[in-house]
Write a protein that holds these residues in place. Structure first.
Motif, short mmCIF file in Angstrom:
data_model
loop_
_atom_site.label_atom_id
_atom_site.label_comp_id
_atom_site.label_asym_id
_atom_site.label_seq_id
_atom_site.Cartn_x
_atom_site.Cartn_y
_atom_site.Cartn_z
N LEU A 1 1.15 -1.46 0.07
CA LEU A 1 -0.20 0.13 0.27
C LEU A 1 0.60 1.27 0.23
CD1 LEU A 1 -3.04 -1.14 2.28
CD2 LEU A 1 -3.23 -0.94 0.10
N LEU A 2 1.99 0.91 0.59
CA LEU A 2 2.97 2.29 0.70
C LEU A 2 3.39 2.64 -0.73
CD1 LEU A 2 5.14 1.87 4.14
CD2 LEU A 2 3.12 3.61 3.73
N GLY A 3 3.82 1.65 -1.03
CA GLY A 3 4.91 1.79 -2.69
C GLY A 3 3.77 2.17 -3.49
N GLN A 4 2.36 2.05 -3.23
CA GLN A 4 1.40 2.32 -4.54
C GLN A 4 0.52 3.60 -4.23
OE1 GLN A 4 -2.22 -1.01 -5.62
NE2 GLN A 4 -0.95 -1.81 -3.67
N GLY A 5 1.48 4.78 -3.50
CA GLY A 5 1.33 5.72 -2.34
C GLY A 5 -0.29 5.82 -2.13
N MET A 6 -0.01 5.42 -1.26
CA MET A 6 -1.22 5.74 0.23
C MET A 6 0.16 6.27 1.05
SD MET A 6 -3.89 2.89 1.78
CE MET A 6 -5.26 2.43 0.34
N ASP A 7 -1.34 7.30 1.49
CA ASP A 7 -0.25 7.66 2.84
C ASP A 7 -0.12 6.70 4.33
OD1 ASP A 7 -0.20 10.93 5.23
OD2 ASP A 7 -1.63 8.99 6.55
N ALA A 8 1.21 7.34 4.35
CA ALA A 8 1.41 6.15 5.80
C ALA A 8 0.58 5.82 6.55
CB ALA A 8 2.75 6.70 6.57
N GLY A 9 -0.47 6.75 7.43
CA GLY A 9 -0.70 6.37 8.62
C GLY A 9 -2.37 5.99 8.09
N ASN A 10 -2.86 6.15 6.82
CA ASN A 10 -4.11 5.47 6.15
C ASN A 10 -3.41 3.81 5.57
OD1 ASN A 10 -5.49 7.92 6.66
ND2 ASN A 10 -4.50 8.65 4.89
N ALA A 11 -2.40 3.77 5.56
CA ALA A 11 -2.12 2.70 5.20
C ALA A 11 -1.55 1.98 5.88
CB ALA A 11 -0.44 2.92 3.82
N LEU A 12 -1.31 1.97 7.21
CA LEU A 12 -1.22 1.42 8.51
C LEU A 12 -2.73 0.89 8.45
CD1 LEU A 12 0.41 -0.48 10.27
CD2 LEU A 12 1.23 2.11 11.86
N GLU A 13 -3.08 1.52 8.72
CA GLU A 13 -4.45 1.49 9.09
C GLU A 13 -5.54 0.19 8.39
OE1 GLU A 13 -7.23 4.47 10.17
OE2 GLU A 13 -6.07 5.17 11.59
N ALA A 14 -5.35 0.91 7.01
CA ALA A 14 -5.65 -0.27 6.20
C ALA A 14 -5.10 -1.59 6.18
CB ALA A 14 -5.89 0.84 4.50
N ALA A 15 -3.95 -1.77 5.67
CA ALA A 15 -3.27 -2.70 5.62
C ALA A 15 -3.46 -3.20 6.98
CB ALA A 15 -1.90 -3.05 6.15
N VAL A 16 -3.49 -3.34 8.70
CA VAL A 16 -4.20 -3.59 9.96
C VAL A 16 -5.55 -4.47 9.74
CG1 VAL A 16 -4.55 -3.97 11.84
CG2 VAL A 16 -2.70 -2.82 10.96
N TRP A 17 -7.09 -3.53 9.11
CA TRP A 17 -8.19 -3.83 8.96
C TRP A 17 -8.21 -4.91 7.77
CZ3 TRP A 17 -13.14 -3.07 10.24
CH2 TRP A 17 -13.65 -3.88 9.29
N LEU A 18 -7.75 -4.68 6.66
CA LEU A 18 -7.78 -6.02 5.14
C LEU A 18 -7.21 -7.23 5.77
CD1 LEU A 18 -7.01 -3.28 2.73
CD2 LEU A 18 -8.98 -5.18 2.94
N HIS A 19 -5.41 -6.70 6.52
CA HIS A 19 -5.45 -8.67 6.93
C HIS A 19 -6.30 -8.93 8.65
CE1 HIS A 19 -1.88 -10.45 9.76
NE2 HIS A 19 -2.20 -10.78 9.11
N GLY A 20 -6.77 -8.37 9.16
CA GLY A 20 -8.05 -8.88 10.17
C GLY A 20 -9.14 -9.91 9.28
N GLU A 21 -9.36 -9.11 8.03
CA GLU A 21 -10.94 -9.22 8.09
C GLU A 21 -10.28 -10.82 7.27
OE1 GLU A 21 -14.53 -8.01 7.09
OE2 GLU A 21 -13.38 -7.57 8.97
N THR A 22 -9.06 -10.61 6.88
CA THR A 22 -8.70 -12.39 5.83
C THR A 22 -8.97 -13.35 6.74
OG1 THR A 22 -6.49 -11.61 6.17
CG2 THR A 22 -8.17 -11.44 4.03
N ALA A 23 -9.06 -13.03 8.49
CA ALA A 23 -8.80 -14.13 9.31
C ALA A 23 -10.30 -13.99 9.96
CB ALA A 23 -8.13 -13.38 10.41
N SER A 24 -10.69 -13.12 9.52
CA SER A 24 -12.68 -13.07 10.53
C SER A 24 -13.84 -13.97 9.43
CB SER A 24 -13.41 -11.46 10.64
OG SER A 24 -12.31 -10.86 11.12
N GLU A 25 -12.98 -14.15 8.14
CA GLU A 25 -13.11 -14.96 7.30
C GLU A 25 -13.00 -16.12 7.53
OE1 GLU A 25 -12.24 -13.44 3.39
OE2 GLU A 25 -12.75 -11.72 4.13
N ARG A 26 -12.21 -17.11 8.39
CA ARG A 26 -12.00 -18.51 8.37
C ARG A 26 -12.89 -18.99 9.34
NH1 ARG A 26 -5.70 -20.26 9.68
NH2 ARG A 26 -6.86 -21.83 8.77
#
Length: 471
Positions: free
Chosen positions: A446-471
């Motif tokens: 996400l950082l490499g694609q140009g997302m702001d650092a703070g937003n990228a961290l929130e988005a990555a944590v959320w998306l990472h958690g959502e994939t685990a929630s689906e199990r």
């Protein structure tokens, strides 16, 4: 009507001090309108839908404060609806807060009785926990602890008011013992302790009732519950006329002998999250290809660090040998966003010079420690970190001028400007080797694609958690 928190977008989080201030301001501005009556009404409405159809009584545990007053109002209203109600309360009415004293008197005037203990060998259709709310400042013991233990053992739904009794509303720590609720009806606003540490294990399904207070009248707080992604967490749509160079070159350094898998997991995750290209700088020089993901490129670690990729991540499987130390020192000087994880954090914790270098960086720095790594970085114990996860994350963010994700139940994302978010995605499936490496790769992408650092961290944590929630 109660609202499910996941239906809200970034709702604010209120500390106990905030809640007390809201109560004071409301009472001063509306002397004839009781928030307790509203809270009790909301409780009775929800309780009526939760009580089993067994016809057994509703057990109400009422404490010595306003939380107990809310429960007593609910008792009176449930009784008028035809429910049989058993109220247990040992408080001296002469020492109750004014609103709670009025609720106690109204219950007695309506013909209600108050017992000093839970009747033995009785079944119930519902337990309403109104023992302690956000004002709890001590560990629970004595009679209250025995009541909580007894309630936890009852085979019926349990509804906690504001927070489960015994759960610290600010940090999610259990104070001695706590009620394990199936549902928690929280008032005015959401509390941090419901979402982190022990909170998710004790709160059950959350319901929010603002008691009719306009959101504009509530205090501004630095914390939010990350309940869903906002527009700021999304990358713009890709144009058809695109090429890989537009979406970042991610470099990942790590993979010492015996730990190469960590680097491979991070690299694969970065590609899956849309990075234009990913190069792994693996310290184990025997590994030069990933046959499961041949799109990954490989480079000599020293060459990659000097090559100035769009974003650099260092730590997965890095080890703590002198070469790893030298690579981290070089990476800290890289003029690009830098993600520090795993052994990069351990090296940082063990070297004052590296720590100072990290704090002086002018490009975005992002730290993703688990509680053990956070403890080493702060010179504390893991138990100390877990006792106040929000404070620990904020201390790290301030100390390193970095965006920090303190991983765990209710990951805390702290930003250098004092803001923080608690992710409501995720679950116990994330407690697995390689989980953090995957987060590192997603974040770097996400950082490499140009997302702001703070937003990228929130988005990555959320998306990472959502994939685990689906199990």
């Amino acid at each position: 009507m109660p609202i499910a928190p996941r239906a809200l977008v970034s709702p604010p989080l209120f500390m106990a001090a905030d809640c007390r201030a809201i109560d004071r301001h409301w009472a001063a501005a509306h002397p004839t309108t009781s928030l307790m009556e509203r809270a009790g009404t909301a409780t009775a409405e929800l309780a009526g839908t939760l009580a089993s159809e067994s016809g057994e009584s509703v057990l109400i545990l009422a404490g010595p404060g306003n939380n107990g007053g809310d429960a007593l109002v609910a008792a009176r209203l449930l009784a008028t609806q035809g429910f049989r109600v058993v109220v247990v309360n040992r408080a001296d009415p002469a020492h109750l807060p004014p609103d709670a004293a009025r609720a106690w008197a109204a219950w007695r005037e309506s013909g209600g009785t108050i017992l000093a203990d839970i009747p033995p060998s009785q079944r119930y259709s519902l337990v309403i926990d109104g023992l302690f709310g956000v004002g709890l400042q001590r560990d629970i013991g004595g009679e209250e602890a025995r009541w909580i233990e007894a309630a936890n053992g009852l085979n019926c739904p349990k509804l906690a008011l504001d927070v489960p009794s015994g759960l610290d509303s600010d940090n999610g720590r259990v104070r001695g013992c706590a009620l394990r609720a199936d549902h928690t009806l929280t008032f005015l606003g959401l509390k941090p302790g419901l979402f982190t540490a022990d909170g998710p294990d004790y709160a059950g399904q959350l319901h929010l009732d603002t008691l009719g207070i306009d959101a504009a009248a509530l205090p501004v707080t630095p914390g939010i519950a990350l309940t869903q992604l906002e527009s700021r967490h999304h990358l713009p749509a890709r144009r058809q006329n695109s090429h890989k160079g537009l979406f970042g070159h991610v470099g990942i350094v790590g993979g010492a002998s015996g730990m190469v898998g960590a680097c491979l997991i991070a690299g694969r995750a970065a590609l899956q999250q849309g990075a234009g290209s990913v190069t792994l700088a693996v310290l184990d020089e025997r590994v030069v290809v990933d046959y499961l993901e041949p799109r990954l490129m490989f480079a000599v670690p020293e060459n990659l660090v000097d090559a100035q990729p769009s974003v650099l991540a260092i730590g997965p499987g890095l080890g703590q040998q002198p070469r790893a130390h030298a690579l981290l020192e070089t990476a800290l000087a890289a003029p690009c966003p830098l993600v520090l994880d795993a052994d990069a954090l351990n090296l940082l914790a063990g070297d004052v010079g590296l720590a100072k270098q990290a704090a002086r960086r002018t490009h975005p720095t992002l730290l993703t420690p688990h509680p053990g790594e956070a403890a080493r970085l702060l010179g504390a114990s893991s138990a100390g970190i877990q006792a106040n996860r929000i404070k620990a994350a904020q201390r790290l963010s301030t100390q390193y001028h970095a965006h920090v994700a303190l991983k765990g139940a209710g990951t805390i994302i702290a930003h250098p400007d004092g803001r923080y978010a608690i992710s409501t995605s995720g679950g116990p499936w994330l407690a697995q080797a390689g989980s953090g490496d995957r987060l590192t790769g997603m974040l770097a992408a996400l950082l490499g694609q140009g997302m702001d650092a703070g937003n990228a961290l929130e988005a990555a944590v959320w998306l990472h958690g959502e994939t685990a929630s689906e199990r």
